[in-house]
Design a protein around this motif. Sequence first.
Motif, PDB file in Angstrom:
ATOM      1  N   VAL A  98     -10.459   3.606   1.847  1.00  0.00           N
ATOM      2  CA  VAL A  98     -11.104   3.417   0.552  1.00  0.00           C
ATOM      3  C   VAL A  98     -10.173   4.013  -0.497  1.00  0.00           C
ATOM      4  CG1 VAL A  98     -13.133   3.798  -0.877  1.00  0.00           C
ATOM      5  CG2 VAL A  98     -13.382   3.639   1.596  1.00  0.00           C
ATOM      6  N   LEU A  99      -9.840   3.211  -1.493  1.00  0.00           N
ATOM      7  CA  LEU A  99      -8.883   3.648  -2.507  1.00  0.00           C
ATOM      8  C   LEU A  99      -9.547   3.670  -3.877  1.00  0.00           C
ATOM      9  CD1 LEU A  99      -6.086   4.430  -3.469  1.00  0.00           C
ATOM     10  CD2 LEU A  99      -5.426   2.012  -3.377  1.00  0.00           C
ATOM     11  N   ASP A 100      -9.518   4.841  -4.514  1.00  0.00           N
ATOM     12  CA  ASP A 100     -10.129   5.017  -5.825  1.00  0.00           C
ATOM     13  C   ASP A 100      -9.384   4.261  -6.911  1.00  0.00           C
ATOM     14  OD1 ASP A 100     -12.520   6.288  -6.207  1.00  0.00           O
ATOM     15  OD2 ASP A 100     -11.701   8.301  -6.005  1.00  0.00           O
ATOM     16  N   GLY A 101     -10.002   4.209  -8.085  1.00  0.00           N
ATOM     17  CA  GLY A 101      -9.398   3.556  -9.237  1.00  0.00           C
ATOM     18  C   GLY A 101      -8.650   4.539 -10.106  1.00  0.00           C
ATOM     19  N   GLY A 102      -8.546   4.224 -11.402  1.00  0.00           N
ATOM     20  CA  GLY A 102      -7.855   5.099 -12.330  1.00  0.00           C
ATOM     21  C   GLY A 102      -6.351   4.974 -12.253  1.00  0.00           C
ATOM     22  N   SER A 103      -5.664   5.748 -13.076  1.00  0.00           N
ATOM     23  CA  SER A 103      -4.209   5.666 -13.134  1.00  0.00           C
ATOM     24  C   SER A 103      -3.563   6.200 -11.856  1.00  0.00           C
ATOM     25  CB  SER A 103      -3.686   6.440 -14.347  1.00  0.00           C
ATOM     26  OG  SER A 103      -4.185   7.769 -14.366  1.00  0.00           O
ATOM     27  N   THR A 104      -4.141   7.227 -11.246  1.00  0.00           N
ATOM     28  CA  THR A 104      -3.601   7.721  -9.976  1.00  0.00           C
ATOM     29  C   THR A 104      -3.856   6.721  -8.857  1.00  0.00           C
ATOM     30  OG1 THR A 104      -3.986  10.006 -10.697  1.00  0.00           O
ATOM     31  CG2 THR A 104      -3.584   9.654  -8.349  1.00  0.00           C
ATOM     32  N   GLY A 105      -4.986   6.025  -8.920  1.00  0.00           N
ATOM     33  CA  GLY A 105      -5.261   4.972  -7.942  1.00  0.00           C
ATOM     34  C   GLY A 105      -4.219   3.874  -7.997  1.00  0.00           C
ATOM     35  N   LEU A 106      -3.773   3.512  -9.198  1.00  0.00           N
ATOM     36  CA  LEU A 106      -2.712   2.515  -9.330  1.00  0.00           C
ATOM     37  C   LEU A 106      -1.408   3.012  -8.728  1.00  0.00           C
ATOM     38  CD1 LEU A 106      -3.048   0.906 -12.883  1.00  0.00           C
ATOM     39  CD2 LEU A 106      -3.379  -0.181 -10.656  1.00  0.00           C
ATOM     40  N   ALA A 107      -1.099   4.281  -8.943  1.00  0.00           N
ATOM     41  CA  ALA A 107       0.116   4.849  -8.354  1.00  0.00           C
ATOM     42  C   ALA A 107       0.032   4.854  -6.824  1.00  0.00           C
ATOM     43  CB  ALA A 107       0.343   6.263  -8.879  1.00  0.00           C
ATOM     44  N   LEU A 108      -1.144   5.130  -6.285  1.00  0.00           N
ATOM     45  CA  LEU A 108      -1.337   5.078  -4.837  1.00  0.00           C
ATOM     46  C   LEU A 108      -1.184   3.653  -4.315  1.00  0.00           C
ATOM     47  CD1 LEU A 108      -4.369   7.499  -4.625  1.00  0.00           C
ATOM     48  CD2 LEU A 108      -2.275   7.759  -3.287  1.00  0.00           C
ATOM     49  N   ALA A 109      -1.699   2.687  -5.059  1.00  0.00           N
ATOM     50  CA  ALA A 109      -1.570   1.287  -4.648  1.00  0.00           C
ATOM     51  C   ALA A 109      -0.110   0.879  -4.548  1.00  0.00           C
ATOM     52  CB  ALA A 109      -2.315   0.383  -5.630  1.00  0.00           C
ATOM     53  N   ALA A 110       0.702   1.338  -5.494  1.00  0.00           N
ATOM     54  CA  ALA A 110       2.132   1.015  -5.456  1.00  0.00           C
ATOM     55  C   ALA A 110       2.785   1.569  -4.199  1.00  0.00           C
ATOM     56  CB  ALA A 110       2.818   1.571  -6.703  1.00  0.00           C
ATOM     57  N   GLU A 111       2.358   2.759  -3.774  1.00  0.00           N
ATOM     58  CA  GLU A 111       2.933   3.377  -2.571  1.00  0.00           C
ATOM     59  C   GLU A 111       2.461   2.696  -1.291  1.00  0.00           C
ATOM     60  OE1 GLU A 111       5.180   5.740  -2.354  1.00  0.00           O
ATOM     61  OE2 GLU A 111       5.332   6.054  -4.521  1.00  0.00           O
ATOM     62  N   LEU A 112       1.270   2.120  -1.313  1.00  0.00           N
ATOM     63  CA  LEU A 112       0.678   1.546  -0.103  1.00  0.00           C
ATOM     64  C   LEU A 112       0.907   0.041   0.026  1.00  0.00           C
ATOM     65  CD1 LEU A 112      -2.743   3.435  -0.211  1.00  0.00           C
ATOM     66  CD2 LEU A 112      -0.921   3.780   1.476  1.00  0.00           C
ATOM     67  N   SER A 113       1.497  -0.580  -0.965  1.00  0.00           N
ATOM     68  CA  SER A 113       1.564  -2.047  -1.003  1.00  0.00           C
ATOM     69  C   SER A 113       2.405  -2.648   0.113  1.00  0.00           C
ATOM     70  CB  SER A 113       2.093  -2.517  -2.360  1.00  0.00           C
ATOM     71  OG  SER A 113       3.409  -2.041  -2.569  1.00  0.00           O
ATOM     72  N   THR A 114       3.301  -1.885   0.718  1.00  0.00           N
ATOM     73  CA  THR A 114       4.128  -2.408   1.812  1.00  0.00           C
ATOM     74  C   THR A 114       3.656  -1.917   3.184  1.00  0.00           C
ATOM     75  OG1 THR A 114       5.696  -0.571   1.584  1.00  0.00           O
ATOM     76  CG2 THR A 114       6.157  -2.568   0.315  1.00  0.00           C
ATOM     77  N   ARG A 115       2.550  -1.177   3.196  1.00  0.00           N
ATOM     78  CA  ARG A 115       2.047  -0.619   4.456  1.00  0.00           C
ATOM     79  C   ARG A 115       1.102  -1.602   5.143  1.00  0.00           C
ATOM     80  NH1 ARG A 115       1.944   4.917   4.431  1.00  0.00           N
ATOM     81  NH2 ARG A 115       1.140   4.660   6.564  1.00  0.00           N
ATOM     82  N   ARG A 116       0.983  -1.466   6.463  1.00  0.00           N
ATOM     83  CA  ARG A 116       0.051  -2.296   7.232  1.00  0.00           C
ATOM     84  C   ARG A 116      -1.272  -1.542   7.365  1.00  0.00           C
ATOM     85  NH1 ARG A 116       2.017  -6.839   8.707  1.00  0.00           N
ATOM     86  NH2 ARG A 116       4.268  -7.176   8.846  1.00  0.00           N
ATOM     87  N   VAL A 117      -2.071  -1.675   6.335  1.00  0.00           N
ATOM     88  CA  VAL A 117      -3.359  -0.991   6.276  1.00  0.00           C
ATOM     89  C   VAL A 117      -4.402  -1.942   5.689  1.00  0.00           C
ATOM     90  CG1 VAL A 117      -2.477   1.373   6.105  1.00  0.00           C
ATOM     91  CG2 VAL A 117      -2.706  -0.018   4.033  1.00  0.00           C
ATOM     92  N   THR A 118      -5.666  -1.584   5.881  1.00  0.00           N
ATOM     93  CA  THR A 118      -6.768  -2.304   5.259  1.00  0.00           C
ATOM     94  C   THR A 118      -7.292  -1.450   4.109  1.00  0.00           C
ATOM     95  OG1 THR A 118      -7.381  -3.441   7.300  1.00  0.00           O
ATOM     96  CG2 THR A 118      -9.069  -3.261   5.595  1.00  0.00           C
ATOM     97  N   ILE A 119      -7.327  -2.010   2.918  1.00  0.00           N
ATOM     98  CA  ILE A 119      -7.695  -1.264   1.717  1.00  0.00           C
ATOM     99  C   ILE A 119      -8.994  -1.806   1.137  1.00  0.00           C
ATOM    100  CG2 ILE A 119      -7.047  -0.667  -0.652  1.00  0.00           C
ATOM    101  CD1 ILE A 119      -5.243   0.715   1.270  1.00  0.00           C
ATOM    102  N   CYS A 120      -9.915  -0.907   0.844  1.00  0.00           N
ATOM    103  CA  CYS A 120     -11.114  -1.236   0.088  1.00  0.00           C
ATOM    104  C   CYS A 120     -10.951  -0.596  -1.294  1.00  0.00           C
ATOM    105  CB  CYS A 120     -12.351  -0.693   0.791  1.00  0.00           C
ATOM    106  SG  CYS A 120     -13.897  -0.945  -0.127  1.00  0.00           S
ATOM    107  N   PRO A 121     -10.557  -1.372  -2.305  1.00  0.00           N
ATOM    108  CA  PRO A 121     -10.315  -0.803  -3.639  1.00  0.00           C
ATOM    109  C   PRO A 121     -11.606  -0.685  -4.439  1.00  0.00           C
ATOM    110  CG  PRO A 121      -9.742  -3.122  -3.649  1.00  0.00           C
ATOM    111  CD  PRO A 121     -10.237  -2.816  -2.255  1.00  0.00           C
ATOM    112  N   LEU A 122     -11.745   0.414  -5.144  1.00  0.00           N
ATOM    113  CA  LEU A 122     -12.938   0.634  -5.952  1.00  0.00           C
ATOM    114  C   LEU A 122     -12.702   0.292  -7.418  1.00  0.00           C
ATOM    115  CD1 LEU A 122     -14.253   3.957  -4.367  1.00  0.00           C
ATOM    116  CD2 LEU A 122     -14.850   1.586  -3.805  1.00  0.00           C
ATOM    117  N   SER A 123     -11.710  -0.556  -7.661  1.00  0.00           N
ATOM    118  CA  SER A 123     -11.363  -0.957  -9.020  1.00  0.00           C
ATOM    119  C   SER A 123     -10.679  -2.312  -8.982  1.00  0.00           C
ATOM    120  CB  SER A 123     -10.424   0.086  -9.642  1.00  0.00           C
ATOM    121  OG  SER A 123      -9.667  -0.451 -10.696  1.00  0.00           O
ATOM    122  N   LEU A 124     -10.978  -3.161  -9.951  1.00  0.00           N
ATOM    123  CA  LEU A 124     -10.300  -4.456 -10.033  1.00  0.00           C
ATOM    124  C   LEU A 124      -8.825  -4.274 -10.391  1.00  0.00           C
ATOM    125  CD1 LEU A 124     -12.936  -6.744 -11.802  1.00  0.00           C
ATOM    126  CD2 LEU A 124     -12.503  -6.426  -9.353  1.00  0.00           C
TER     127      LEU A 124
END
Length: 254
Positions: A98-124
């Motif tokens: 589960v990945l939170d939103g906000g500006s830190t959530g966007l930074a986390l998304a950038a780090e995880l975008s090449t990983r083989r994981v399943t993400i449930c984002p709490l922000s569009l």
Amino acid sequence: MSAKDDRHQALLAALQRQQTMGVAELARVLDVTEMTVRRDLEVLEQDGLIERFHGGARLTPRASFEPPFVLRERMNASQKRAVAAAAAGLVRDGETVVLDGGSTGLALAAELSTRRVTICPLSLRVAWAFERSTSVTLLLPPGVARPGELSLTGSETIDYLGRHHFDRYLLTASGFTIAEGFTEWNAEDAAVKRAALASAATCVAAVDAGKFGRLAFADVCAIDKPDCVVTSDDLPGGALSALQQATQSVHLAS
């Protein structure tokens, strides 16, 4: 970031510390000319981040007390990237997150975008950050997108989280203190975060040091609830030892 972006971030940080500053004072702090400061203030005013007055400027007041997303995205940007890299490093391939939103959530998304994981984002906003990822599986929860922030809120989001069991929750917050724990400006966001916390086996809190000592409106959880708190290495004096005593684990990102 460009030199201008760095300067804008430094200017906003100065205004956040002192609320109101004159052009001459800002020029001294930033070590630039007053003309440069005036040009920067004009740009930031057009973005809706500051209000200018004769001889100076202040941050734009918000009735809700929640700083606008565009401002938060620019504040402590390098620290947020460092925190995101360290927190993402704790995620293992194959996990459901589960990945939170906000500006830190966007930074986390950038780090995880090449990983083989399943993400449930709490922000569009965060969901869209995975647009080009070929390795991440997205689970989009239902809910109401909060205007401006685009975080997903409401009973449908909370029910969805309650019916699933995730490996990890990457928690972000508006503020955190030893006594009050992690807090959020918006009560609906806080309710979703509490549901996410209950749905995950482990929790990593990703919060830059600029949020330490800040108390927002709604409680999320106690300071010792996350399994690990990842924060930047620019904590104020004494804060690290206090966090180490109060939390399960602290990881400093540099």
